[in-house]
Design a protein around this motif. Structure first.
Motif, mmCIF file in Angstrom:
data_model
loop_
_atom_site.group_PDB
_atom_site.id
_atom_site.type_symbol
_atom_site.label_atom_id
_atom_site.label_comp_id
_atom_site.label_asym_id
_atom_site.label_seq_id
_atom_site.Cartn_x
_atom_site.Cartn_y
_atom_site.Cartn_z
ATOM 1 N N SER A 111 0.722 -1.257 -0.071
ATOM 2 C CA SER A 111 -0.024 -0.017 0.051
ATOM 3 C C SER A 111 0.717 1.210 0.121
ATOM 4 C CB SER A 111 -0.914 0.109 1.285
ATOM 5 O OG SER A 111 -0.227 0.113 2.461
ATOM 6 N N THR A 112 0.187 2.523 -0.096
ATOM 7 C CA THR A 112 0.942 3.570 -0.240
ATOM 8 C C THR A 112 0.201 4.644 0.783
ATOM 9 O OG1 THR A 112 1.716 3.386 -2.327
ATOM 10 C CG2 THR A 112 1.888 5.489 -1.485
ATOM 11 N N THR A 115 -0.149 9.854 0.667
ATOM 12 C CA THR A 115 -0.458 10.350 -0.709
ATOM 13 C C THR A 115 -0.714 11.998 -1.101
ATOM 14 O OG1 THR A 115 -2.663 9.730 -1.096
ATOM 15 C CG2 THR A 115 -0.864 8.089 -1.818
ATOM 16 N N LEU A 123 5.464 9.640 -8.391
ATOM 17 C CA LEU A 123 5.079 8.291 -8.788
ATOM 18 C C LEU A 123 4.191 7.670 -7.871
ATOM 19 C CD1 LEU A 123 7.748 7.369 -11.592
ATOM 20 C CD2 LEU A 123 5.536 8.811 -11.669
ATOM 21 N N VAL A 124 2.883 7.415 -7.573
ATOM 22 C CA VAL A 124 2.351 6.601 -6.926
ATOM 23 C C VAL A 124 1.741 5.304 -7.525
ATOM 24 C CG1 VAL A 124 0.362 6.543 -5.311
ATOM 25 C CG2 VAL A 124 1.856 8.478 -5.326
ATOM 26 N N ASP A 125 2.074 4.240 -7.261
ATOM 27 C CA ASP A 125 1.453 2.930 -8.050
ATOM 28 C C ASP A 125 0.318 2.719 -7.848
ATOM 29 O OD1 ASP A 125 1.144 0.366 -8.717
ATOM 30 O OD2 ASP A 125 2.886 -0.326 -7.858
ATOM 31 N N PRO A 126 -0.439 3.041 -9.138
ATOM 32 C CA PRO A 126 -1.820 3.006 -9.286
ATOM 33 C C PRO A 126 -2.516 1.572 -9.049
ATOM 34 C CG PRO A 126 -0.734 2.807 -11.510
ATOM 35 C CD PRO A 126 0.126 3.081 -10.360
ATOM 36 N N ALA A 127 -1.898 0.639 -8.721
ATOM 37 C CA ALA A 127 -1.949 -0.834 -8.711
ATOM 38 C C ALA A 127 -2.173 -1.104 -6.851
ATOM 39 C CB ALA A 127 -1.185 -1.837 -8.962
ATOM 40 N N ARG A 130 -4.470 3.130 -1.881
ATOM 41 C CA ARG A 130 -3.656 4.532 -1.379
ATOM 42 C C ARG A 130 -4.438 5.049 -0.233
ATOM 43 N NH1 ARG A 130 -3.040 8.032 -7.022
ATOM 44 N NH2 ARG A 130 -2.287 6.249 -8.135
ATOM 45 N N GLU A 132 -4.539 8.735 2.014
ATOM 46 C CA GLU A 132 -4.037 10.302 1.731
ATOM 47 C C GLU A 132 -3.186 10.554 3.290
ATOM 48 O OE1 GLU A 132 -7.003 13.284 1.239
ATOM 49 O OE2 GLU A 132 -7.436 12.696 -0.930
#
Length: 142
Positions: A111-112, A115, A123-127, A130, A132
């Motif tokens: 996960s990220t 954000t 670059l935030v991996d869209p897969a 996410r 905030e």
């Protein structure tokens, strides 16, 4: 897991060993992690603190994260490599920087977080899921 997970700093003054696999891994775009990573997201694997062995003498920096949590960040005092972080609200876990692992593939993010703090070019991996802001990687973990 039977094999140990090892890591350390660029100059070799600090080494560490863990006797178990990470419980999670994620990328973080908070401003603190951007400083630690040279401007990008910081990728960390979350481990239980039990089973950690450190050789050498890492230095540490204590402060507050954007979430308000008291943080203790460990790094090599000789070469400056970020090693791991401890959060006051997750005393049984630590976040090990992917770059400090001998096998950084172990820290593939799931996960990220933070954000909302990523720069427009980040670059935030869209897969990946996410978030905030801050969310726990595992219950009770940083």
């Amino acid at each position: 897991m039977s094999a140990s997970i090892t890591g350390g700093c660029l100059c070799g003054a600090v080494r560490f060993r863990l006797d178990h696999a990470p419980v999670a891994a994620r990328a973080c775009w908070c401003r603190d992690c951007q400083y630690l990573s040279g401007g990008n997201a910081s990728v960390s694997a979350i481990f239980r603190k039990a089973g950690l062995t450190v050789t050498g003498r890492p230095r540490r920096h204590e402060g507050r994260a954007d979430s308000g949590t008291a943080m203790r960040r460990h790094f090599c005092g000789r070469c400056g490599t970020p090693l791991f972080s401890e959060a006051s609200d997750a005393p049984d876990h630590l976040a090990v920087r992917a770059g400090a692992l001998d096998d950084p593939a172990l820290a593939r993010p799931g996960s990220t977080i933070w954000t909302a703090s990523a720069p427009p070019w980040g670059l935030v991996d869209p897969a990946l899921p996410r978030h905030e802001r801050q969310v726990a990687a595992v219950p009770g973990a940083p």
